[in-house]
Design a protein around this motif. Sequence first.
Motif, PDB file in Angstrom:
ATOM      1  N   PHE A   1       0.922  -1.223  -0.075  1.00  0.00           N
ATOM      2  CA  PHE A   1       0.037   0.151  -0.064  1.00  0.00           C
ATOM      3  C   PHE A   1       0.909   1.190  -0.004  1.00  0.00           C
ATOM      4  CE2 PHE A   1      -2.571   3.284   2.191  1.00  0.00           C
ATOM      5  CZ  PHE A   1      -3.756   3.320   1.464  1.00  0.00           C
ATOM      6  N   GLU A   2       1.855   1.364   0.878  1.00  0.00           N
ATOM      7  CA  GLU A   2       2.671   2.521   0.991  1.00  0.00           C
ATOM      8  C   GLU A   2       3.852   2.223   1.773  1.00  0.00           C
ATOM      9  OE1 GLU A   2       0.176   5.633   2.452  1.00  0.00           O
ATOM     10  OE2 GLU A   2      -0.224   4.675   4.423  1.00  0.00           O
ATOM     11  N   PHE A   3       5.011   2.087   1.447  1.00  0.00           N
ATOM     12  CA  PHE A   3       6.386   1.872   2.039  1.00  0.00           C
ATOM     13  C   PHE A   3       6.815   2.989   2.729  1.00  0.00           C
ATOM     14  CE2 PHE A   3       7.417  -1.866  -0.710  1.00  0.00           C
ATOM     15  CZ  PHE A   3       7.187  -2.657   0.068  1.00  0.00           C
ATOM     16  N   THR A   4       6.303   4.405   2.962  1.00  0.00           N
ATOM     17  CA  THR A   4       6.370   5.166   3.727  1.00  0.00           C
ATOM     18  C   THR A   4       6.133   4.673   5.179  1.00  0.00           C
ATOM     19  OG1 THR A   4       4.332   6.434   3.217  1.00  0.00           O
ATOM     20  CG2 THR A   4       6.216   7.290   1.934  1.00  0.00           C
ATOM     21  N   ASN A   5       5.157   3.882   5.188  1.00  0.00           N
ATOM     22  CA  ASN A   5       4.852   3.394   6.701  1.00  0.00           C
ATOM     23  C   ASN A   5       5.415   2.074   6.937  1.00  0.00           C
ATOM     24  OD1 ASN A   5       3.646   2.365   8.728  1.00  0.00           O
ATOM     25  ND2 ASN A   5       1.357   2.857   8.030  1.00  0.00           N
ATOM     26  N   PRO A   6       6.184   2.074   7.933  1.00  0.00           N
ATOM     27  CA  PRO A   6       6.896   0.849   8.317  1.00  0.00           C
ATOM     28  C   PRO A   6       6.230  -0.378   8.329  1.00  0.00           C
ATOM     29  CG  PRO A   6       7.620   2.426   9.543  1.00  0.00           C
ATOM     30  CD  PRO A   6       6.266   3.117   8.887  1.00  0.00           C
ATOM     31  N   PHE A   7       4.793  -0.310   8.579  1.00  0.00           N
ATOM     32  CA  PHE A   7       3.884  -1.535   8.924  1.00  0.00           C
ATOM     33  C   PHE A   7       3.958  -2.255   7.390  1.00  0.00           C
ATOM     34  CE2 PHE A   7      -0.497  -3.337   8.924  1.00  0.00           C
ATOM     35  CZ  PHE A   7      -0.336  -4.022  10.271  1.00  0.00           C
ATOM     36  N   SER A   8       3.967  -1.731   6.178  1.00  0.00           N
ATOM     37  CA  SER A   8       4.117  -2.409   4.991  1.00  0.00           C
ATOM     38  C   SER A   8       5.299  -3.225   4.856  1.00  0.00           C
ATOM     39  CB  SER A   8       3.924  -1.390   3.931  1.00  0.00           C
ATOM     40  OG  SER A   8       2.769  -0.614   3.681  1.00  0.00           O
TER      41      SER A   8
ATOM     42  N   MET B   1       8.148 -10.863  -5.993  1.00  0.00           N
ATOM     43  CA  MET B   1       8.128  -9.687  -6.838  1.00  0.00           C
ATOM     44  C   MET B   1       7.369  -8.504  -6.140  1.00  0.00           C
ATOM     45  SD  MET B   1       7.989 -10.771 -10.789  1.00  0.00           S
ATOM     46  CE  MET B   1       8.069  -9.208 -11.222  1.00  0.00           C
ATOM     47  N   ILE B   2       7.958  -7.284  -5.631  1.00  0.00           N
ATOM     48  CA  ILE B   2       7.235  -6.397  -4.682  1.00  0.00           C
ATOM     49  C   ILE B   2       7.219  -5.179  -5.612  1.00  0.00           C
ATOM     50  CG2 ILE B   2       7.215  -4.960  -2.738  1.00  0.00           C
ATOM     51  CD1 ILE B   2       8.803  -7.220  -1.430  1.00  0.00           C
ATOM     52  N   GLY B   3       5.904  -4.568  -5.468  1.00  0.00           N
ATOM     53  CA  GLY B   3       5.636  -3.108  -6.005  1.00  0.00           C
ATOM     54  C   GLY B   3       4.915  -2.343  -4.923  1.00  0.00           C
ATOM     55  N   ASN B   4       5.190  -1.087  -4.865  1.00  0.00           N
ATOM     56  CA  ASN B   4       4.479  -0.188  -4.285  1.00  0.00           C
ATOM     57  C   ASN B   4       3.483   0.891  -4.882  1.00  0.00           C
ATOM     58  OD1 ASN B   4       3.951   1.451  -1.985  1.00  0.00           O
ATOM     59  ND2 ASN B   4       6.007   2.738  -2.366  1.00  0.00           N
ATOM     60  N   SER B   5       2.077   0.630  -4.528  1.00  0.00           N
ATOM     61  CA  SER B   5       1.310   1.649  -5.347  1.00  0.00           C
ATOM     62  C   SER B   5       1.339   2.891  -4.701  1.00  0.00           C
ATOM     63  CB  SER B   5       0.023   0.932  -5.020  1.00  0.00           C
ATOM     64  OG  SER B   5      -0.684   1.029  -3.544  1.00  0.00           O
ATOM     65  N   ALA B   6       1.943   3.078  -3.337  1.00  0.00           N
ATOM     66  CA  ALA B   6       2.019   4.427  -2.883  1.00  0.00           C
ATOM     67  C   ALA B   6       0.595   5.023  -2.742  1.00  0.00           C
ATOM     68  CB  ALA B   6       2.949   5.231  -3.554  1.00  0.00           C
ATOM     69  N   GLY B   7      -0.450   4.297  -2.484  1.00  0.00           N
ATOM     70  CA  GLY B   7      -1.961   4.593  -2.266  1.00  0.00           C
ATOM     71  C   GLY B   7      -2.376   5.240  -3.451  1.00  0.00           C
TER      72      GLY B   7
ATOM     73  N   ALA C   1      -5.329  14.408   7.123  1.00  0.00           N
ATOM     74  CA  ALA C   1      -4.006  13.943   6.834  1.00  0.00           C
ATOM     75  C   ALA C   1      -3.788  13.064   5.917  1.00  0.00           C
ATOM     76  CB  ALA C   1      -3.148  13.932   7.955  1.00  0.00           C
ATOM     77  N   ASP C   2      -4.185  13.478   4.607  1.00  0.00           N
ATOM     78  CA  ASP C   2      -4.332  12.426   3.576  1.00  0.00           C
ATOM     79  C   ASP C   2      -3.123  11.547   3.197  1.00  0.00           C
ATOM     80  OD1 ASP C   2      -7.115  13.155   3.454  1.00  0.00           O
ATOM     81  OD2 ASP C   2      -7.299  14.108   1.608  1.00  0.00           O
ATOM     82  N   GLU C   3      -1.695  12.380   3.515  1.00  0.00           N
ATOM     83  CA  GLU C   3      -0.730  11.632   3.069  1.00  0.00           C
ATOM     84  C   GLU C   3      -0.235  10.445   4.030  1.00  0.00           C
ATOM     85  OE1 GLU C   3       2.264  14.453   2.531  1.00  0.00           O
ATOM     86  OE2 GLU C   3       1.518  15.227   0.424  1.00  0.00           O
ATOM     87  N   ARG C   4      -1.040  10.687   5.281  1.00  0.00           N
ATOM     88  CA  ARG C   4      -0.623   9.655   6.318  1.00  0.00           C
ATOM     89  C   ARG C   4       1.087   9.232   6.777  1.00  0.00           C
ATOM     90  NH1 ARG C   4      -3.976   7.885   2.693  1.00  0.00           N
ATOM     91  NH2 ARG C   4      -2.379   6.602   1.873  1.00  0.00           N
TER      92      ARG C   4
END
Length: 352
Positions: free
Chosen positions: A69-76, A95-101, A217-220
């Motif tokens: 979902f978003e690699f800016t969040n360590p939870f991902s 294989m990993i992809g990041n949708s970044a929301g 805070a849409d960028e979370r």
Amino acid sequence: MKRVAITDVALAAGVSRSTVSNYLNRPEIVSAGARDRIARAISELGFVPSEAARNISSGDSNTIGYVAFEFTNPFSGVIADAIERRAAETGRTVMIGNSAGSAERQLEYLQLFERKRVAGIIVATVDELEPQLAAMRDRGTASVITGRISGNPQQASVSAADAEGGYLAAQHLLDLGRRRLAFVGGPFSVQQVSERFDGASRAVRAVPDASLTVLRADERTMNAGFAAGVEMATRGDQLPDGVFAVNDLVGLGVVRGLTSFGVDVPRDVAVIGFDGDEIAAVSAIPLSTISTPGEAIGEAAFDMLLQEIDGTAESSATRHRVIPPQLVVRASTAGDAADQGQSAPAERPRSA
């Protein structure tokens, strides 16, 4: 789930396998009539061209895809690590992809992974995907969604109980005597966000003198949380006495924004986050949180995907799993009196 092979297209179009291959790679050397027949066969059969030639006919692969979902969040990252670890244990790669929301990037990665003929896909959903995943399943690509429970009994899914966690977060603040609560997060088009807010709203509605406002805070991210904290500390109207942040990064930012303008956390404002990131436990003011074990989500998603690939899922009931949340109390809500490692089992939400 039988994949459509290039030989199936050749048979349906009445041409050779090499002609289909030429159509896919060098269409200019194929006659117009053959191109029309091949295009019609591809459309009718639902054939997906593969970028891995060895898999065109067999459809076999030891690779799975994961769209985070978003690699800016360590939870991902915790979820991805669990998936990769389980993959290594079973002789597979990821294989990993990041949708970044982004819903568009999410779909692009799904299409890319299908072209690569991965054995299956785990996707942390940004929006409604069941129709696309059902079509991919018909073409032979299994999938599991994370982040929410699917409404389709045939679509495997694993999720944290977001609404329950939101309820626990707000109820914790209310139990501390806080009544002017704020929710910091967004956008509400993201199901996890809306469910966390809905759970918090149910808890607040049960207390007559309590209120819940929203700061977007849409960028979370931590920066988005910091901006929300600064806004609360400087806008001049009544300061909330309790804040529920949509995730721990936002919560940490809120704490930093509030304290930078002299607001005492938790005496003036108690703050709680969501996810259970390790960084939240070691910040200057350790952040209370609703912990949802990302490792358990990643492992469950991988194991469910293997069942989907192998066709061993026993029933639709086994295709859906909810990981219960846990309240972890730290200094951002309980001050020095808090047991920094204290945890309380999650309770089912009470009716509002």
